[in-house]
Design an enzyme around this catalytic site. Structure first.
Site, PDB file in Angstrom:
ATOM      1  N   ARG A 108      -5.396  52.248  -3.898  1.00  0.00           N
ATOM      2  CA  ARG A 108      -6.168  53.190  -3.078  1.00  0.00           C
ATOM      3  C   ARG A 108      -5.615  54.579  -3.370  1.00  0.00           C
ATOM      4  NH1 ARG A 108      -7.671  53.090   3.234  1.00  0.00           N
ATOM      5  NH2 ARG A 108      -9.196  51.701   2.260  1.00  0.00           N
ATOM      6  N   HIS A 135     -15.901  52.828  -2.789  1.00  0.00           N
ATOM      7  CA  HIS A 135     -15.166  51.825  -2.000  1.00  0.00           C
ATOM      8  C   HIS A 135     -15.831  50.460  -2.202  1.00  0.00           C
ATOM      9  CE1 HIS A 135     -12.420  50.222   0.775  1.00  0.00           C
ATOM     10  NE2 HIS A 135     -12.776  50.815   1.897  1.00  0.00           N
ATOM     11  N   GLN A 138     -15.159  47.223   0.135  1.00  0.00           N
ATOM     12  CA  GLN A 138     -15.803  47.349   1.443  1.00  0.00           C
ATOM     13  C   GLN A 138     -17.284  46.969   1.339  1.00  0.00           C
ATOM     14  OE1 GLN A 138     -14.463  48.406   4.625  1.00  0.00           O
ATOM     15  NE2 GLN A 138     -16.419  47.502   5.190  1.00  0.00           N
ATOM     16  N   ASP A 230     -20.362  56.240   8.683  1.00  0.00           N
ATOM     17  CA  ASP A 230     -18.945  56.385   8.336  1.00  0.00           C
ATOM     18  C   ASP A 230     -18.479  57.720   8.906  1.00  0.00           C
ATOM     19  OD1 ASP A 230     -16.423  56.129   7.148  1.00  0.00           O
ATOM     20  OD2 ASP A 230     -17.103  56.730   5.146  1.00  0.00           O
ATOM     21  N   CYS A 270     -17.622  50.871   8.230  1.00  0.00           N
ATOM     22  CA  CYS A 270     -16.456  50.362   7.490  1.00  0.00           C
ATOM     23  C   CYS A 270     -15.186  50.429   8.334  1.00  0.00           C
ATOM     24  CB  CYS A 270     -16.285  51.133   6.195  1.00  0.00           C
ATOM     25  SG  CYS A 270     -16.188  52.923   6.420  1.00  0.00           S
ATOM     26  N   ARG A 298     -13.362  41.346   5.217  1.00  0.00           N
ATOM     27  CA  ARG A 298     -12.572  41.962   4.137  1.00  0.00           C
ATOM     28  C   ARG A 298     -11.574  40.943   3.589  1.00  0.00           C
ATOM     29  NH1 ARG A 298     -11.981  47.552   3.952  1.00  0.00           N
ATOM     30  NH2 ARG A 298     -10.927  47.136   1.980  1.00  0.00           N
TER      31      ARG A 298
END
Ligand code: CP
Ligand code: NVA
Length: 310
Positions: A108, A135, A138, A230, A270, A298
């Protein structure tokens, strides 16, 4: 496992074939079931996953570390000050060295190119755990969650309300790949990158679905099966937070906006959510909200990704 993905990296959903995407979903479903019933699934016995984090994380860190452990391997966490990476050592040298020790890397970071280079110069699978651009883990999880809830993907409509950021980009990639309509409402100056929109339009044309970009949240949400949002200021943009609150004010997902969607719409995020900004508590905690199932998945989806790639 029907599709062989061993040794591949996962940097963008766009690099996956439709067959590979559904293979990830099949393996996710089976691993989720095995975990629930207590059936052993130590598919990565003795393997090591390096986890490089230049940004904070709750879900990504905990789900990858728990996931590799449940698969019989071990995860090693490297925070922003742990490696020489980009301080006194190049990405390419780091990639070559880590490839001599580890079985896979999850990273990340800020600059998407660093993830591309890590995969290019290393010889082990690299998994993108979020960059400023994308991402993918996700959104693969989001699609898996939608499939669980709605039983299909193709033909559904997802409305994304908010910043044209990494989430918007990966949703454009993911939805267009599986033949879902996607409608994005963002204020001027905060639209998703045109290159990603163009690519999604090409995917959508092939799949017979639609991609639309608008300034109008009501228009985007009309007839939607899924409403997604988001944060307005992503990690690294904290200083712009107050300015963005003003710009995005009319892009809040609240009970008046969601009335325009189908009655059985799913609310997705997310997470982390900034409740009261991009979404109200009323929507985030409503019966339509699946945000915690999404967060749980996840774990299952990333276990499938690791098991298939590593
Ligand atoms: N959704 C997500 O990636 O959460 P974290 O930032 O907590 O990992
Ligand atoms: N757009 C957000 C997503 C967090 C999971 C960020 O990059 O901070």
């Amino acid at each position: 496992m029907a599709v062989n993905m061993k040794g591949k990296s996962l940097i963008s959903i766009n690099d996956l074939t439709l067959e590979e995407i559904y293979e990830i979903f099949d393996v996710s479903k089976s691993l989720k079931q095995k975990l629930l019933t207590g059936e052993p699934h130590r598919l990565l016995e003795g393997k090591t996953l390096g986890m490089i984090f230049s940004k904070p994380s709750t879900r990504t860190r905990v789900s990858f570390e728990t996931g590799i452990f449940q698969l019989g391997g071990i995860g090693m966490y490297f925070g922003p000050n742990d490696l020489q990476l980009k301080k006194s050592e190049s990405v390419s040298d780091t990639a070559k060295v880590l490839s001599r020790y580890l079985s896979g890397i999850m990273i990340r970071t800020f600059d998407h190119q660093d993830v591309v280079d890590l995969a290019k110069y290393g010889s082990i699978p690299v998994i993108n755990g979020l960059t400023d651009l994308l991402h993918p883990c996700q959104v693969l999880t989001d699609l898996f969650t939608i499939l669980e809830k709605k039983r299909v993907l193709k033909g559904l409509k997802l409305a994304y309300i908010g910043d044209g950021n990494n989430m918007a980009h990966s949703l454009l990639n993911g939805c267009s790949k599986v033949g879902m309509d996607i409608s994005i409402a963002s204020p001027g100056g905060y639209k998703p990158l045109q290159e990603i929109v163009n690519n999604a339009r090409a995917n959508a044309k092939y799949m017979g679905s639609k991609v639309s970009i608008t300034d109008d949240p009501v228009d985007a949400v009309k007839n939607a099966d899924i409403i997604y949002t988001d944060v307005w200021a992503s990690m690294g943009q904290e200083k712009e937070s107050e300015k963005r609150k003003k710009i995005f004010k009319s892009f809040q997902v609240n009970s008046s906006l969601v009335k325009n969607a189908k009655a059985d719409y799913l609310f997705m995020h997310c997470l982390p959510a900034h409740r009261g900004d991009e979404v109200t508590n009323e929507v985030a905690d409503s019966a339509n909200s699946v945000i915690f199932d999404e967060a749980e998945n996840r774990l299952h989806v990333q276990k499938a990704i690791m098991a298939l790639l590593m």
